[in-house]
Every structure is written in structure tokens, then in C-alpha cells.
Motif scaffolding. Structure first.
Motif, PDB file in Angstrom:
ATOM      1  N   UNK A 113       0.836  -1.193   0.000  1.00 25.02           N
ATOM      2  CA  UNK A 113       0.000   0.000   0.000  1.00 25.02           C
ATOM      3  C   UNK A 113       0.873   1.246   0.000  1.00 25.02           C
ATOM      4  N   UNK A 114       0.515   2.221  -0.860  1.00 25.28           N
ATOM      5  CA  UNK A 114       1.174   3.518  -0.909  1.00 25.28           C
ATOM      6  C   UNK A 114       0.126   4.584  -0.577  1.00 25.28           C
ATOM      7  N   UNK A 115       0.490   5.523   0.306  1.00 17.45           N
ATOM      8  CA  UNK A 115      -0.358   6.674   0.623  1.00 17.45           C
ATOM      9  C   UNK A 115       0.513   7.915   0.488  1.00 17.45           C
ATOM     10  N   UNK A 116       0.052   8.888  -0.303  1.00 18.88           N
ATOM     11  CA  UNK A 116       0.831  10.108  -0.531  1.00 18.88           C
ATOM     12  C   UNK A 116       0.738  11.011   0.698  1.00 18.88           C
ATOM     13  N   UNK A 117       1.870  11.492   1.146  1.00 17.97           N
ATOM     14  CA  UNK A 117       1.913  12.454   2.244  1.00 17.97           C
ATOM     15  C   UNK A 117       2.210  13.859   1.742  1.00 17.97           C
ATOM     16  N   UNK A 118       3.011  13.923   0.662  1.00 16.44           N
ATOM     17  CA  UNK A 118       3.386  15.231   0.120  1.00 16.44           C
ATOM     18  C   UNK A 118       3.861  15.038  -1.319  1.00 16.44           C
ATOM     19  N   UNK A 176       3.315  11.516  -7.047  1.00 15.03           N
ATOM     20  CA  UNK A 176       3.995  10.340  -7.586  1.00 15.03           C
ATOM     21  C   UNK A 176       3.051   9.619  -8.535  1.00 15.03           C
ATOM     22  N   UNK A 177       3.632   9.036  -9.563  1.00 16.88           N
ATOM     23  CA  UNK A 177       2.881   8.207 -10.509  1.00 16.88           C
ATOM     24  C   UNK A 177       3.095   6.749 -10.111  1.00 16.88           C
ATOM     25  N   UNK A 178       2.001   6.011 -10.049  1.00 20.80           N
ATOM     26  CA  UNK A 178       2.063   4.573  -9.782  1.00 20.80           C
ATOM     27  C   UNK A 178       1.505   3.874 -11.010  1.00 20.80           C
ATOM     28  N   UNK A 179       2.270   2.928 -11.542  1.00 22.30           N
ATOM     29  CA  UNK A 179       1.785   2.161 -12.690  1.00 22.30           C
ATOM     30  C   UNK A 179       1.842   0.676 -12.359  1.00 22.30           C
ATOM     31  N   UNK A 228      -2.581  -0.028 -15.506  1.00 19.79           N
ATOM     32  CA  UNK A 228      -3.163   1.168 -14.906  1.00 19.79           C
ATOM     33  C   UNK A 228      -2.070   2.179 -14.619  1.00 19.79           C
ATOM     34  N   UNK A 229      -2.463   3.445 -14.618  1.00 23.21           N
ATOM     35  CA  UNK A 229      -1.539   4.556 -14.395  1.00 23.21           C
ATOM     36  C   UNK A 229      -2.310   5.598 -13.590  1.00 23.21           C
ATOM     37  N   UNK A 230      -1.846   5.912 -12.389  1.00 20.79           N
ATOM     38  CA  UNK A 230      -2.526   6.895 -11.555  1.00 20.79           C
ATOM     39  C   UNK A 230      -1.490   7.819 -10.923  1.00 20.79           C
ATOM     40  N   UNK A 231      -1.832   9.092 -10.835  1.00 17.02           N
ATOM     41  CA  UNK A 231      -0.986  10.058 -10.145  1.00 17.02           C
ATOM     42  C   UNK A 231      -1.595  10.293  -8.766  1.00 17.02           C
ATOM     43  N   UNK A 232      -0.805  10.009  -7.737  1.00 21.08           N
ATOM     44  CA  UNK A 232      -1.246  10.271  -6.367  1.00 21.08           C
ATOM     45  C   UNK A 232      -0.874  11.697  -6.003  1.00 21.08           C
ATOM     46  N   UNK A 246       4.600  -3.577 -10.692  1.00 19.90           N
ATOM     47  CA  UNK A 246       4.319  -2.169 -10.445  1.00 19.90           C
ATOM     48  C   UNK A 246       5.609  -1.373 -10.260  1.00 19.90           C
ATOM     49  N   UNK A 247       5.460  -0.052 -10.345  1.00 18.40           N
ATOM     50  CA  UNK A 247       6.565   0.857 -10.064  1.00 18.40           C
ATOM     51  C   UNK A 247       5.994   2.199  -9.654  1.00 18.40           C
ATOM     52  N   UNK A 248       6.863   3.055  -9.106  1.00 18.38           N
ATOM     53  CA  UNK A 248       6.486   4.426  -8.792  1.00 18.38           C
ATOM     54  C   UNK A 248       7.490   5.378  -9.431  1.00 18.38           C
ATOM     55  N   UNK A 249       7.015   6.587  -9.714  1.00 20.24           N
ATOM     56  CA  UNK A 249       7.861   7.628 -10.283  1.00 20.24           C
ATOM     57  C   UNK A 249       7.547   8.938  -9.570  1.00 20.24           C
ATOM     58  N   UNK A 250       8.557   9.609  -9.053  1.00 21.02           N
ATOM     59  CA  UNK A 250       8.366  10.915  -8.420  1.00 21.02           C
ATOM     60  C   UNK A 250       8.163  11.964  -9.505  1.00 21.02           C
TER      61      UNK A 250
END
Length: 135
Positions: free
Chosen positions: A60-65, A68-71, A81-85, A102-106
Motif C-alpha cells: 500500500x502507498x499513501x501520498x503524504x506530500x 507520484x505516478x504509480x503504474x 493502470x496509471x494513476x498520479x497520487x 508495479x513501479x512508482x515515479x516521483x
């Protein structure tokens, strides 16, 4: 008690900027053997998180600040899927089911996410990192 506040996020973000990986974890779990891993992950644009999966663990990822893109990806590397948190946009987090690439991108400097997944820590095995060049 450890308070998750602006000061902590700033400290970890500074460490991320100084890191060759451009990211830095701050762990709340005391050992890599613990059953639940909880940590903040400060990520900077340019950090490379390989497409990977956890065969037996949800994550689980939760954005604090920041943003980030999660794909999520198929076995051939194509995106499912591609979502920007971004808290400002009302997209706060995602849960990645076990076994899903999956991966994340700042997308912004000073981005920080809270992550939670089942322990124990296991280095990614060869089949835990997606190498789309082999496909």
C-alpha cells in the motif's frame, strides 16, 4: 511515539536528495524480520524504481506530500493502470495486490509516500524484477 510531521518529511527529503538513488526510507519497523513493514519513502524526480512484484505480499502507498505516478504492468511490461497520487487532487493512495508488477515515479521534488507491506524483507529475486528487454 514518533510523530509524522513536516520536520520528519523535510529531514528524509534532504537525505533523499543527497542519496545517489534519489530516495530514502525512514522505517517505523525495528527489524527487517518484523511481520509488518511501515515506512515513509522520500522520492525525488529521477529516482529509478524498477518494475517489480511481491509474489506473496500486497503493498500500500499513501501520498503524504508531492506527486507520484504509480503504474501496474503486464508480464510484457505494458501498462495496465496509471494513476498520479496527489493529496491536492484527492487521490491519496493505492493498494497493489500481491503478484502484480508495479513501479512508482516521483513527479515533484520533496515527494513523500507512506508504504506498508508484509515483512520479512526479501531481496528481489530475478523473477521479482521485470526485464522487458528480454520479452
Amino acid at each position: 511515539m514518533k510523530i509524522i510531521d513536516e520536520q520528519l518529511l523535510n529531514e528524509v527529503s534532504v537525505q533523499a536528495k543527497e542519496s545517489p538513488r534519489l530516495r530514502k526510507n525512514y522505517n517505523f519497523h525495528q527489524s527487517l524480520d518484523e511481520k509488518c513493514h511501515r515506512f515513509i519513502n522520500a522520492v525525488e524526480p529521477g529516482t529509478e524504481v524498477p518494475i517489480h512484484k511481491h509474489p506473496t505480499k500486497d503493498e500500500t502507498f499513501v501520498i503524504l506530500r508531492g506527486k507520484v505516478r504509480v503504474t501496474t504492468h503486464r508480464d510484457d511490461g505494458s501498462i495496465i493502470e496509471d494513476v498520479v497520487l496527489c493529496a491536492e487532487d484527492g487521490r491519496y493512495g493505492v493498494n497493489i495486490p500481491k503478484g502484480l508488477w508495479h513501479t512508482i515515479e516521483a513527479l515533484e521534488p520533496n515527494s513523500v509516500i507512506f508504504e506498508c507491506k508484509e515483512g520479512q524483507f526479501v531481496e528481489h529475486e530475478v523473477d521479482g524484477i521485470l526485464n522487458v528487454e528480454e520479452k
